[in-house]
Design a protein around this motif. Structure first.
Motif, PDB file in Angstrom:
ATOM      1  N   CYS A 159      -1.332  12.134  21.564  1.00 13.94           N
ATOM      2  CA  CYS A 159       0.036  11.813  21.160  1.00 13.94           C
ATOM      3  C   CYS A 159       0.337  12.538  19.851  1.00 13.94           C
ATOM      4  N   ILE A 160       1.232  13.500  19.915  1.00 11.75           N
ATOM      5  CA  ILE A 160       1.617  14.311  18.760  1.00 11.75           C
ATOM      6  C   ILE A 160       2.958  13.799  18.255  1.00 11.75           C
ATOM      7  N   GLY A 161       3.071  13.566  16.952  1.00  8.11           N
ATOM      8  CA  GLY A 161       4.353  13.072  16.466  1.00  8.11           C
ATOM      9  C   GLY A 161       4.346  12.759  14.992  1.00  8.11           C
ATOM     10  N   ASP A 162       5.385  12.051  14.577  1.00  4.90           N
ATOM     11  CA  ASP A 162       5.580  11.721  13.167  1.00  4.90           C
ATOM     12  C   ASP A 162       5.229  10.259  12.919  1.00  4.90           C
ATOM     13  N   SER A 163       5.919   9.627  11.960  1.00  6.83           N
ATOM     14  CA  SER A 163       5.592   8.243  11.609  1.00  6.83           C
ATOM     15  C   SER A 163       5.861   7.272  12.751  1.00  6.83           C
ATOM     16  N   ILE A 164       6.792   7.600  13.637  1.00 10.75           N
ATOM     17  CA  ILE A 164       7.061   6.713  14.771  1.00 10.75           C
ATOM     18  C   ILE A 164       5.849   6.674  15.694  1.00 10.75           C
ATOM     19  N   ALA A 221       6.377  11.618   8.312  1.00 11.42           N
ATOM     20  CA  ALA A 221       7.303  12.562   7.663  1.00 11.42           C
ATOM     21  C   ALA A 221       7.206  13.986   8.173  1.00 11.42           C
ATOM     22  N   THR A 222       6.426  14.240   9.219  1.00  9.37           N
ATOM     23  CA  THR A 222       6.249  15.618   9.674  1.00  9.37           C
ATOM     24  C   THR A 222       7.435  16.117  10.492  1.00  9.37           C
ATOM     25  N   THR A 223       7.584  17.442  10.452  1.00  6.41           N
ATOM     26  CA  THR A 223       8.670  18.108  11.170  1.00  6.41           C
ATOM     27  C   THR A 223       8.118  19.030  12.246  1.00  6.41           C
ATOM     28  N   LEU A 224       8.931  19.257  13.244  1.00  4.88           N
ATOM     29  CA  LEU A 224       8.626  20.292  14.224  1.00  4.88           C
ATOM     30  C   LEU A 224       8.824  21.666  13.590  1.00  4.88           C
ATOM     31  N   LYS A 256       7.647  19.298   5.728  1.00  6.89           N
ATOM     32  CA  LYS A 256       6.272  18.895   6.034  1.00  6.89           C
ATOM     33  C   LYS A 256       5.957  19.273   7.492  1.00  6.89           C
ATOM     34  N   PRO A 257       5.704  20.553   7.744  1.00 10.50           N
ATOM     35  CA  PRO A 257       5.490  21.013   9.123  1.00 10.50           C
ATOM     36  C   PRO A 257       4.253  20.391   9.762  1.00 10.50           C
ATOM     37  N   TYR A 258       4.411  19.887  10.958  1.00 10.51           N
ATOM     38  CA  TYR A 258       3.284  19.248  11.645  1.00 10.51           C
ATOM     39  C   TYR A 258       2.113  20.208  11.817  1.00 10.51           C
ATOM     40  N   GLN A 259       2.420  21.461  12.120  1.00 12.84           N
ATOM     41  CA  GLN A 259       1.348  22.410  12.411  1.00 12.84           C
ATOM     42  C   GLN A 259       0.451  22.707  11.214  1.00 12.84           C
ATOM     43  N   LYS A 260       0.905  22.355  10.025  1.00  9.27           N
ATOM     44  CA  LYS A 260       0.096  22.587   8.825  1.00  9.27           C
ATOM     45  C   LYS A 260      -0.776  21.372   8.472  1.00  9.27           C
ATOM     46  N   GLU A 261      -0.630  20.307   9.227  1.00  9.87           N
ATOM     47  CA  GLU A 261      -1.397  19.099   8.973  1.00  9.87           C
ATOM     48  C   GLU A 261      -2.762  19.160   9.658  1.00  9.87           C
ATOM     49  N   ALA A 275      -6.158  17.478  16.837  1.00 10.51           N
ATOM     50  CA  ALA A 275      -5.634  17.332  18.200  1.00 10.51           C
ATOM     51  C   ALA A 275      -6.126  18.459  19.101  1.00 10.51           C
ATOM     52  N   LEU A 276      -6.171  19.666  18.578  1.00  5.87           N
ATOM     53  CA  LEU A 276      -6.672  20.793  19.365  1.00  5.87           C
ATOM     54  C   LEU A 276      -8.161  20.637  19.650  1.00  5.87           C
ATOM     55  N   GLU A 277      -8.911  20.172  18.658  1.00  3.69           N
ATOM     56  CA  GLU A 277     -10.350  19.970  18.840  1.00  3.69           C
ATOM     57  C   GLU A 277     -10.645  18.834  19.817  1.00  3.69           C
ATOM     58  N   PHE A 278      -9.711  17.931  19.982  1.00  2.00           N
ATOM     59  CA  PHE A 278      -9.842  16.827  20.939  1.00  2.00           C
ATOM     60  C   PHE A 278      -9.889  17.356  22.372  1.00  2.00           C
ATOM     61  N   LYS A 279      -9.310  18.544  22.590  1.00  3.62           N
ATOM     62  CA  LYS A 279      -9.253  19.191  23.907  1.00  3.62           C
ATOM     63  C   LYS A 279      -8.642  18.258  24.950  1.00  3.62           C
TER      64      LYS A 279
END
Length: 466
Positions: free
Chosen positions: A39-44, A78-81, A87-92, A98-102
């Motif tokens: 599940c990829i997302g922000d504070s929600i 607070a992350t953004t697409l 606060k870009p999500y991809q920089k977190e 998530a990628l390592e989770f495969k």
């Protein structure tokens, strides 16, 4: 008569063969790896707005999908697409995790924070940045199925700069991008029509709102509508045993069950540091004991923690029908929880297993942030904390009167929780009062490691006194 007997024999043979095939199929299903869903997302997604992470939508989705799925929450507040957002999500680090989770399935719900004016200024990059995010997951060797969600609605005037007009502009962009990328879209936004009340702060859904969200994503992932309430217990595996996760008094709780339960439903209660040096707990599970835990961290055995533990005990002995008498297991500061609860409830205790336990508040290692937090939880000043006379080591009589046996395991070279001021002093006082206590000192051992390499003496003690 022979024909009838032959027919009966053949019918039984076919039935037995079908039963065996069914059992073999169930075994095969059990051996299959769980389907991984990220599940990829922000504070929600992270669960802000709910009363406990147990109610975050990914946690509820896990309970709906069951043990054949492994749902992980990679939400970051607070992350953004938008890669040019604040606060870009991809920089977190969550993106890397998530990628390592495969994952086999990826559910993405971003866009809420992109509606802020400072972020929506870069709206022309919205589609391209969404495709960029998706490409990272498409490149995985698992070739995951990707599901994107329209952001939830933003009631009224919104909050924190988050607003509904910008979100409404995102939805057609998501549709175009999804068609280009051939990924599925779940209309989370539409699922909240006429449900403004589920967003108390006009951004984050509450527990009920998170349930709506989980059911909507469930339908998008499985193609089936969820009927009824979301289960209130999550099933998972812990060291080969079934673990139930649930909530009591808004605190996260665990119950690990043996494969075959011993008579009377006995159990041991790990009061702190669940899973650390678990060999004793595993040994008891093999003997038919349950292992339980309630998250009352950072409460240091204070009355507020003991009140919560009372509610947990009530749930365990009524809803789950565990024995009315528990063995409490206190590692380090967990000794304060175990002793204080036993002193309040001596008739509900079978025995105490204390491992390098802190038994006296006055001997807390200082200075430390924990010491400051402890004083706040107990409502004590520095002066009153250092003169505190209500530590468990000063109130052992209820345990002695109830004839509660105690096992103490500790490192003789412990420089963190000094034995002479804690377990050894407790043992001296307990014996002087007529209490039964057994000590297993470990020569040359500091505070760690806890437990014993061979936990047999611990297991035998607990079983003997159950």
């Amino acid at each position: 008569m022979r024909k009838l007997s032959l027919l009966l024999f053949l019918a039984c043979t076919v039935t037995e063969a079908a039963t065996a095939a069914h059992a073999q199929q169930n075994q095969t299903d059990d051996l299959r790896p769980a389907i991984k869903l990220a599940c990829i997302g922000d504070s929600i997604t992270a669960g802000s707005g709910t009363s406990n992470s147990f109610f975050a939508y990914p946690s509820q989705l896990q309970r709906m999908l069951g043990k054949k799925w492994e749902v992980r929450n990679f939400g970051v507040s607070a992350t953004t697409l938008l890669n040019s957002g604040d606060k870009p999500y991809q920089k977190e680090s969550a993106m890397k995790n998530a990628l390592e989770f495969k994952p086999n399935v990826v559910v993405i719900m971003l866009g809420t924070n992109d509606s802020k004016p400072q972020n929506w200024a870069f709206n022309e990059q919205f589609g391209a940045d969404y495709r960029d995010l998706i490409s990272k997951f498409k490149a995985l060797e698992t070739h995951p199925r990707i599901v994107v969600c329209n952001p939830p609605l933003v009631p009224g005037a919104g909050n924190f700069g988050i607003n509904e007009p910008a979100v409404l502009k995102e939805i057609p962009l998501i549709k175009i991008m999804a068609e280009q990328e051939k990924v599925e879209v779940v209309d989370v936004h539409g699922a909240f029509a006429d449900k403004d009340a589920l967003f108390p702060d006009r951004v984050h859904p509450n527990n009920e709102g998170a349930s709506v969200l989980a059911k909507t994503v469930y339908a998008g992932v499985t193609g089936e509508k969820w009927q009824g309430d979301v289960p209130d217990v999550t099933l998972s595996d812990w060291n080969g045993f079934e673990q139930k996760s649930f909530v009591v008094a808004n605190r996260s709780c665990l119950l690990v069950s043996p494969k075959t339960t011993a008579p009377g439903n006995p159990w041991i209660w790990r009061t702190e540091f669940f899973g650390h040096e678990p060999q004793g707990d595993i040994g008891l599970l093999k003997k038919g004991y349950h292992v339980v835990y309630m998250d009352v961290q950072n409460m240091y055995g204070a009355p507020v923690a003991i009140d919560l533990m009372d509610k947990f005990y009530a749930a365990l002995t009524t809803r789950f029908q565990l024995s009315p008498k528990a063995t409490l297991e206190g590692f380090s500061r967990g000794g304060l929880f175990a002793l204080n609860w036993a002193i309040r409830n001596p008739n509900q205790v079978a025995s105490l297993y204390l491992d390098a336990p802190l038994c006296d508040l006055k001997n807390w290692p200082t200075p430390s942030p924990d010491w400051e937090n402890l004083k706040k939880v107990y409502g004590l000043t520095e002066e009153k904390a250092r003169a505190y006379t209500l530590s468990p080591i000063d109130h052992l009589k209820p345990l002695v009167d109830a004839k509660i046996p105690i096992l103490g395991v500790y490192g003789m070279a412990d420089t963190t929780v000094i034995p002479a001021k804690n377990i050894e002093l407790l043992a001296q006082r307990y014996r002087d009062m007529g209490g039964e206590i057994e000590l297993i000192p470990k020569p040359g051992i500091d505070h760690h490691p806890h437990s014993l390499v061979d936990p047999t003496p611990i297991v035998d003690f607990v079983v003997k006194h159950s």
